[in-house]
Design an enzyme around this catalytic site. Structure first.
Site, PDB file in Angstrom:
ATOM      1  N   ARG A 160       0.849  -1.192   0.000  1.00 35.33           N
ATOM      2  CA  ARG A 160       0.000   0.000   0.000  1.00 35.33           C
ATOM      3  C   ARG A 160       0.883   1.240   0.000  1.00 35.33           C
ATOM      4  NH1 ARG A 160      -2.549   0.612   6.127  1.00 35.33           N
ATOM      5  NH2 ARG A 160      -0.592   0.794   7.251  1.00 35.33           N
ATOM      6  N   CYS A 219       3.644   8.387  -5.627  1.00 36.29           N
ATOM      7  CA  CYS A 219       4.436   9.596  -5.416  1.00 36.29           C
ATOM      8  C   CYS A 219       3.489  10.793  -5.389  1.00 36.29           C
ATOM      9  CB  CYS A 219       5.458   9.728  -6.548  1.00 36.29           C
ATOM     10  SG  CYS A 219       6.360  11.295  -6.554  1.00 36.29           S
ATOM     11  N   GLU A 244      -8.781   5.074  14.848  1.00 42.37           N
ATOM     12  CA  GLU A 244      -8.306   3.695  15.016  1.00 42.37           C
ATOM     13  C   GLU A 244      -7.720   3.566  16.413  1.00 42.37           C
ATOM     14  OE1 GLU A 244      -5.636   2.173  12.055  1.00 42.37           O
ATOM     15  OE2 GLU A 244      -6.720   3.092  10.381  1.00 42.37           O
ATOM     16  N   GLU A 276      -3.540   7.624   6.364  1.00 41.95           N
ATOM     17  CA  GLU A 276      -2.225   7.705   7.010  1.00 41.95           C
ATOM     18  C   GLU A 276      -1.154   8.235   6.061  1.00 41.95           C
ATOM     19  OE1 GLU A 276      -2.525   4.321  10.501  1.00 41.95           O
ATOM     20  OE2 GLU A 276      -1.515   3.793   8.629  1.00 41.95           O
ATOM     21  N   GLU A 304      -2.336  -8.182   7.302  1.00 37.80           N
ATOM     22  CA  GLU A 304      -2.751  -7.823   8.656  1.00 37.80           C
ATOM     23  C   GLU A 304      -3.539  -8.931   9.354  1.00 37.80           C
ATOM     24  OE1 GLU A 304      -4.736  -4.054   8.532  1.00 37.80           O
ATOM     25  OE2 GLU A 304      -2.893  -2.948   8.095  1.00 37.80           O
ATOM     26  N   MET A 362      -2.628 -10.988  11.500  1.00 31.82           N
ATOM     27  CA  MET A 362      -2.282 -11.113  12.916  1.00 31.82           C
ATOM     28  C   MET A 362      -2.698  -9.884  13.723  1.00 31.82           C
ATOM     29  SD  MET A 362      -1.165 -14.113  12.963  1.00 31.82           S
ATOM     30  CE  MET A 362      -0.548 -14.226  14.644  1.00 31.82           C
ATOM     31  N   HIS A 363      -3.347  -8.922  13.083  1.00 33.54           N
ATOM     32  CA  HIS A 363      -3.844  -7.717  13.764  1.00 33.54           C
ATOM     33  C   HIS A 363      -5.229  -8.025  14.331  1.00 33.54           C
ATOM     34  CE1 HIS A 363      -5.185  -3.656  14.543  1.00 33.54           C
ATOM     35  NE2 HIS A 363      -4.107  -3.116  14.009  1.00 33.54           N
TER      36      HIS A 363
END
Length: 630
Positions: free
Chosen positions: A83, A87, A293, A122, A341, A343-344
């Site tokens: 992700r 630019c 979050e 983000e 993700e 394991m999140h």
């Protein structure tokens, strides 16, 4: 959606990474699945924050325009497969972002469930603010030309006569990478400002489209913790709300070099980490901010990923509310069983069963609903605190570019000053350099390396006690030592000049007696030339702590205990009451309500006076107490 509503959740964010599903082929839009999802959430009583999907351009778009991809400072293309693979300077990508945001906003913009939009996701995560692509090189040259009248002005202001770095024209200016040794710090700071400006204009492009097609909705962006690679205040001026992504355990393990802190707080997060960012982003959002979050359990991206201690998910929720959050949202609802993700953790396990955190969230939501029904004075918006820390993204970067000492971490130093105030029980605002400081009792400069005459005049006009930390005012706008010597424009406030600095390894410390206390200095000291008498003198004759009227200059870094002592004296001098807080206990006032949070490890016994609304006078680790002021 029903389970979300029953849990107490009212705001859901969707769609921020969905480009490949929204537009599987160029010009072929598939909105049906998202229509059904938003309709379902709306019928269940949920509000929806819809994200623009520009953080993840799909593979077909990258194949069509490979120049969209960013380039790292070693010349390697940052490829497809995760992700944030774009630019900010790519003109092709800006056109494509305009197209997809327009399509999404025109389709969903009037849906009654959509109460807010999130731009991208983000900005800068995975070190993606700076790009060294051909598009960035061309855009940087144009930016330099717009900032400086002539190439001679740029050469002079950057000091390019040194090491024969002079340019004949703006087209010769390279990006600051690939040099044999250290790059010109003025060149690097200019590239930081340029890169930050690219984020601002990229965000503006999306905001204009969203306001045109979905008027009346709030627009926000989700910032990160311990991240200063662009000016958040500049981006925030175009938004309605600042939101941020709070992962207290991940931040502690990934970002701290203090092993003792890691051992103490590895299941709770540092007692001031979340609070610092709450206050920072309240300033970025001009008073309006959310946690979009919140960590509900082990994450997947830190070096180590422990489970939160019992009660911490609930505590983090109350803490955000105490600092003025309008919304608390968790990431994520259900743990994904696939991809990067998996394991999140989430509120639900991958099979849909409840995970640990959801019980604490139900308790939190039930408690908040009951409290607000029972109290006779509504919870007001977060009011101005008595103490302000001026936070300067530009100055932060300047001090990172030439740290002059491997153990001088400007981010940690700024947060240590915040902790010293919070240990005294005072609330803190974290404000930009152009903030109105007139109503504060105490103003602290922590990372303001470049002090404008305007800021110096604002401090001079006010009546607050002012604490200026080391290195403030040490550089000019173009990264030179001020001609009058540091602290530059701050000499309007006190007559001192810093003539020598030294950075020190951790095994070197200096002790000094001052204010009736013993202080221990480490890591950084400054030799000050002045007619003022220092508060104390080190064994080698260097003065310590200079004061002129209500202005203090702290010319060294102090260890944690010493900094706490020093700031307590300044808080008392500012006329503020001090409530000594245990190392793991913090309080925050909002209107007539006082919130107490115990990060442990000790049990805290509150005085008998408070009439508790939540909790008990015996506050165990992981617990919260809320009471009214008399």
């Amino acid at each position: 959606a029903r389970r979300m509503h029953e849990t107490g959740i009212r705001v859901v964010r969707v769609g921020e990474f969905a480009w490949s599903r929204l537009e599987p082929e160029r010009g072929t839009f598939n909105f049906d699945w998202l229509d059904r999802a938003i309709d379902t959430l709306h019928k269940a009583g949920m509000e929806v924050v819809l994200g623009t999907p520009t953080a993840t351009p799909p593979k077909w778009l990258i194949d069509e325009f490979p120049a969209i991809l960013a380039v790292d400072e070693n010349g390697n293309t940052r490829g497809f497969g995760s992700r944030r693979h774009y630019c900010f300077s790519s003109p092709e990508y800006r056109v494509e972002c305009q197209r997809i945001v327009t399509a999404v906003a025109s389709h969903f913009g009037q849906h009654p469930a959509i109460t807010a939009w999130q731009t991208d996701n983000e900005y800068g995560c995975h070190s993606t603010i700076a790009s060294y692509s051909p598009a960035a090189a061309l855009a940087f040259q144009r930016w330099c030309k717009s900032q400086y009248k002539t190439i001679d002005d740029l050469n002079r202001q950057w000091g390019n006569v040194f090491w024969s770095m002079e340019y004949r024209n703006f087209e010769e200016i390279p990006l600051p990478c690939g040099a044999v040794t250290e790059l010109n710090p003025a060149h690097r700071l200019a590239f930081y400002r340029f890169s930050s400006a690219q984020v601002v204009s990229f965000n503006q492009l999306q905001v204009e489209i969203l306001r045109a097609h979905s008027p009346g909705r709030d627009i926000l962006h989700n910032y990160m913790g311990n991240f200063t690679e662009f000016d958040h205040h500049a981006v925030g001026r175009d938004l309605d709300i600042a939101t941020w992504d709070n992962y207290p355990l991940g931040f502690l393990d990934r970002d701290s070099n203090n092993e003792a802190d890691k051992q103490k707080w590895y299941r709770t997060g540092h007692p001031d980490s979340s609070a610092f960012h709450h206050d920072l982003y309240r300033g970025v959002g001009n008073g309006r901010w959310w946690v979009i979050e919140q960590q509900p359990g082990p994450v997947n991206w830190a070096p180590h990923n422990p489970s939160p201690a019992p009660g911490m998910v609930r505590l983090w929720g109350w803490e955000a509310l105490a600092h003025g959050a309008e919304v608390m949202a968790w990431f994520r609802w259900r743990q994904a069983p696939f991809a990067q993700e998996q394991m999140h953790s989430g509120l639900l396990l991958p099979n849909g069963e409840d995970d640990v955190a959801i019980a604490e969230i139900r308790q939190l939501m039930t408690e908040q609903a009951a409290l607000f029904e029972d109290i006779d004075i509504p919870l007001p918006a977060a009011e101005q605190a008595p103490v302000a820390i001026v936070f300067d993204y530009n100055g932060d970067q300047a001090l990172r570019i030439q740290s002059q000492g491997a153990n001088f971490d400007i981010g940690q130093w700024t947060q240590q000053l915040y902790t010293a105030c919070r240990r005294c029980g005072v609330d803190v605002d974290i404000v930009p350099v152009d903030a109105d400081l007139s109503r504060y009792k105490l103003v602290i400069l922590a990372n303001t390396a470049i002090v404008t005459a305007k800021l110096a005049e604002e401090l001079q006009r006010g009546s607050a006690t002012v604490v200026i930390g080391p290195r403030c005012g040490s550089k000019t706008e173009d990264y030179c030592i001020p001609p009058e010597l540091p602290p530059g424009a701050l000499q309007q406030l006190l007559p001192i000049a810093v003539t020598r600095v030294e950075s020190l390894p951790d095994f070197v410390t200096f002790t000094v007696q001052a204010d009736g206390e013993q202080y221990i200095a480490h890591r950084w000291r400054e030799y000050v030339k002045t007619a003022l008498e220092p508060a104390g003198v080190f064994d080698d004759g260097w003065g310590f702590h200079f004061k002129h009227e209500r202005v203090h200059y702290l010319n060294c870094c102090l260890d944690e205990a010493s900094l706490n002592q020093f700031m307590q004296r300044r808080i008392e001098e500012a006329g503020l009451p001090v409530i000594q807080c245990n190392e793991g206990f913090r309080i925050r006032q909002r209107g007539p309500y006082i919130f107490g949070f115990n990060f442990g490890p000790d049990v805290i016994e509150l005085p008998d006076e408070p009439k508790l609304l939540i909790g008990d006078t015996r506050v165990i680790p992981g617990e919260v107490a809320i009471w009214r002021t008399p």
